[in-house]
Enzyme design. Structure first.
Site, PDB file in Angstrom:
ATOM      1  N   ASP A  12       0.806  -1.231   0.000  1.00 22.49           N
ATOM      2  CA  ASP A  12       0.000   0.000   0.000  1.00 22.49           C
ATOM      3  C   ASP A  12       0.835   1.276   0.000  1.00 22.49           C
ATOM      4  O   ASP A  12       0.412   2.305   0.519  1.00 22.49           O
ATOM      5  CB  ASP A  12      -0.952   0.072   1.218  1.00 22.49           C
ATOM      6  CG  ASP A  12      -1.752  -1.194   1.391  1.00 22.49           C
ATOM      7  OD1 ASP A  12      -2.191  -1.736   0.368  1.00 22.49           O
ATOM      8  OD2 ASP A  12      -1.932  -1.637   2.541  1.00 22.49           O
ATOM      9  N   HIS A  40      -4.275  -1.875  -6.040  1.00 25.79           N
ATOM     10  CA  HIS A  40      -3.603  -0.627  -6.349  1.00 25.79           C
ATOM     11  C   HIS A  40      -4.676   0.407  -6.637  1.00 25.79           C
ATOM     12  O   HIS A  40      -5.552   0.168  -7.456  1.00 25.79           O
ATOM     13  CB  HIS A  40      -2.786  -0.764  -7.627  1.00 25.79           C
ATOM     14  CG  HIS A  40      -1.631  -1.706  -7.497  1.00 25.79           C
ATOM     15  ND1 HIS A  40      -0.796  -1.705  -6.421  1.00 25.79           N
ATOM     16  CD2 HIS A  40      -1.171  -2.659  -8.321  1.00 25.79           C
ATOM     17  CE1 HIS A  40       0.132  -2.617  -6.590  1.00 25.79           C
ATOM     18  NE2 HIS A  40      -0.081  -3.229  -7.738  1.00 25.79           N
TER      19      HIS A  40
HETATM   20  P1  GDP Z   1      -0.414   0.271  -3.734  1.00 31.24           P
HETATM   21  O1  GDP Z   1      -1.029  -1.067  -3.492  1.00 31.24           O
HETATM   22  O2  GDP Z   1       1.023   0.337  -3.347  1.00 31.24           O
HETATM   23  O3  GDP Z   1      -0.667   0.775  -5.113  1.00 31.24           O
HETATM   24  O4  GDP Z   1      -1.110   1.306  -2.741  1.00 31.24           O
HETATM   25  P2  GDP Z   1      -2.680   1.570  -2.508  1.00 31.24           P
HETATM   26  O5  GDP Z   1      -3.267   2.059  -3.739  1.00 31.24           O
HETATM   27  O6  GDP Z   1      -3.290   0.399  -1.846  1.00 31.24           O
HETATM   28  O7  GDP Z   1      -2.606   2.708  -1.398  1.00 31.24           O
HETATM   29  C1  GDP Z   1      -2.064   3.935  -1.628  1.00 31.24           C
HETATM   30  C2  GDP Z   1      -3.091   5.005  -1.289  1.00 31.24           C
HETATM   31  O8  GDP Z   1      -2.479   6.260  -1.354  1.00 31.24           O
HETATM   32  C3  GDP Z   1      -4.237   5.087  -2.261  1.00 31.24           C
HETATM   33  O9  GDP Z   1      -5.374   5.537  -1.574  1.00 31.24           O
HETATM   34  C4  GDP Z   1      -3.763   6.138  -3.278  1.00 31.24           C
HETATM   35  O10 GDP Z   1      -4.829   6.757  -3.981  1.00 31.24           O
HETATM   36  C5  GDP Z   1      -3.107   7.079  -2.358  1.00 31.24           C
HETATM   37  N1  GDP Z   1      -2.026   7.909  -2.871  1.00 31.24           N
HETATM   38  C6  GDP Z   1      -0.978   7.560  -3.677  1.00 31.24           C
HETATM   39  N2  GDP Z   1      -0.118   8.599  -3.753  1.00 31.24           N
HETATM   40  C7  GDP Z   1      -0.622   9.597  -2.983  1.00 31.24           C
HETATM   41  C8  GDP Z   1      -0.179  10.897  -2.612  1.00 31.24           C
HETATM   42  O11 GDP Z   1       0.890  11.342  -2.984  1.00 31.24           O
HETATM   43  N3  GDP Z   1      -0.982  11.619  -1.757  1.00 31.24           N
HETATM   44  C9  GDP Z   1      -2.166  11.154  -1.290  1.00 31.24           C
HETATM   45  N4  GDP Z   1      -2.876  11.921  -0.459  1.00 31.24           N
HETATM   46  N5  GDP Z   1      -2.608   9.917  -1.602  1.00 31.24           N
HETATM   47  C10 GDP Z   1      -1.839   9.153  -2.428  1.00 31.24           C
END
Ligand code: GDP
Length: 425
Positions: A12, A40
């Site tokens: 995440d 993701h």
């Molecule tokens: P992944 O599995 O590594 O792709 O991560 P996830 O998608 O499960 O979790 C990452 C969360 O952070 C999600 O809610 C994204 O929309 C959010 N996100 C990613 N980059 C940023 C950022 O720079 N700022 C904010 N506020 N949210 C972000």
């Protein structure tokens, strides 16, 4: 040329967004491990999506998206996901499935549930997507490869033996309904037809792509600390999320990798059980959870509240080292704007000693964080794309993390959207 995007921590970290950004300059995006158990989150011109099995290149029509042999392929879930994004206006993505990928069976999902039930309080907090039973069977050599579902005689032969073994466990250990061979054969026949147009020899495809100097992006799931060998065993996943494994689960030579981008958040979050040294509780946790990510820190697949804590430099340094990161990508920096002071964990303390090397699980469970306090910036930086526009304290925070982790931070994400990103060098 191969680039790998992986998680430095517990998963995440925001890999989906970063892959989506990098995909723009890629020809092929490859999922090389894991299954539908993680998600993701991607926000782009088409809307907000939680991808579980589809590679994150599916929003770019010029990109081939490959499900490689290392993936736990849940056919129904993959097709549902495919249809759901097309149903929301995304042009039909170019999808390929390796004939050596193995098929997630309905009984893997059942066994995952039954085993977590049996373990009760000692359960692993599995997403119950069948991952552990799937990889267990793979290494017991009783898994079913995609190529085998097109060979009825071989499939029947293999499943007959599997059903006998599983039914013994179902009857005597779990006391659950037994498997029916004919029903399984029928299910697989339908599934085989449904994915037939996508199935290819992925090794030949990737080797040819490399010969043609195509840009290949390997997309990892979860993070380094969930690696079965190098992570917080047994609170790990069942396939390696390390960058090095992309050569194995994906199918490119180790020497083909050029860049390893290890993604980490500006704080910590973690779904599932296991030691988490900088974990916050109570109001402090609730505040960070509420503000984190794009809509709070809740699992993209399960909706479960994520455990949250301060940035852990010990764990992140270890994760980046295990990946062999050539750069570290920092996400969610905007989230910390509400704080006057921001703690960063720079060491652990256990048994009266200061520890700076990430230890194995028994010691880790006794570790307490040692924090360095950094001044906050209390300014909204959401969407800032120019380094010079970041408040000084914010720039110092990033500099400090970079120094602690020991890997250059080039990309910094300042919001969940595709264009909310800045480049430092
Ligand atoms: P992944 O599995 O590594 O792709 O991560 P996830 O998608 O499960 O979790 C990452 C969360 O952070 C999600 O809610 C994204 O929309 C959010 N996100 C990613 N980059 C940023 C950022 O720079 N700022 C904010 N506020 N949210 C972000």
């Amino acid at each position: 040329m191969v680039q790998v995007v992986v998680g430095a921590n517990w998963g995440d970290e925001g890999k989906g967004k970063i892959t989506d950004v990098l995909a723009e300059n890629s020809d092929v995006v490859v999922r090389f491990q894991g299954g539908a158990n993680a998600g993701h989150t991607i926000i782009n011109d088409y809307g907000k999506f939680a991808l579980h099995l589809l590679p994150s290149g599916v929003f770019h029509q010029n990109i081939v998206n490959l499900i490689a042999p290392g993936v736990a392929l849940d056919i129904d879930k993959l097709l549902k996901e495919y249809e759901s994004i097309v149903g929301r206006g995304v042009p039909a993505p170019r999808l390929l499935i390796s004939d050596r990928a193995q098929v997630m069976m309905p009984y893997h999902v059942d066994f995952d549930k039954y085993e977590e039930e049996r373990l009760g309080k000692g359960s692993f907090g599995s997403t119950k997507s069948g991952i552990a039973p799937f990889y267990g069977d793979k290494y017991l050599k009783i898994g079913i490869q995609v190529c085998q579902i097109y060979d009825e005689t071989m499939l029947r032969d293999r499943l007959t033996s599997v059903v006998q073994q599983k039914n013994t466990l179902l009857e005597y250990l779990y006391r659950k309904p037994l498997l029916d061979l004919e029903q399984l054969m029928e299910t697989l026949k339908t599934q085989a037809e449904s994915i037939r147009p996508f199935v290819i020899d992925s090794a030949a495809f990737l080797h040819q792509a490399l010969k043609e100097n195509k840009r290949i992006l390997m997309e990892g799931q979860l993070g380094a600390l969930r690696d079965p060998d190098h992570g917080i065993y047994p609170f790990v996943t069942s396939s390696s999320p390390l960058a090095g494994f992309s050569t194995v689960g994906g199918g490119v030579p180790a020497t083909a990798i050029r860049d390893v981008l290890s993604v980490t958040k500006a704080y910590s979050s973690c779904v599932g059980a296991g030691p988490f040294v900088t974990e916050l509780f109570g109001e402090e946790a609730e505040e960070l959870r509420k503000r984190g990510g794009d809509a709070g820190e809740y699992g993209a697949t399960t909706g479960r509240p994520r455990r949250v804590g301060w940035f852990d430099a010990v764990a992140t340094r270890y994760g980046c080292t295990a990946h062999g990161a050539t750069e570290c990508v920092l996400t969610n920096l905007d989230v910390l704007a509400y704080l006057d002071e921001i703690p960063v964990c720079t060491a652990y303390e256990a048994d009266g000693e200061t520890i700076t090397q990430f230890p194995s699980t028994p010691t880790l469970t006794r570790c307490k964080p040692v924090y360095t306090m950094l001044p906050g910036w209390r300014t909204d930086i959401r969407g800032v794309t120019d380094l010079k526009k970041l408040p000084e304290n914010c720039r110092c925070y990033v500099d400090f993390l970079e120094e602690q982790v020991g890997v250059p931070i080039r990309m910094v994400s300042t919001g969940p959207k595709r264009d909310e990103i800045l480049y430092r060098k």
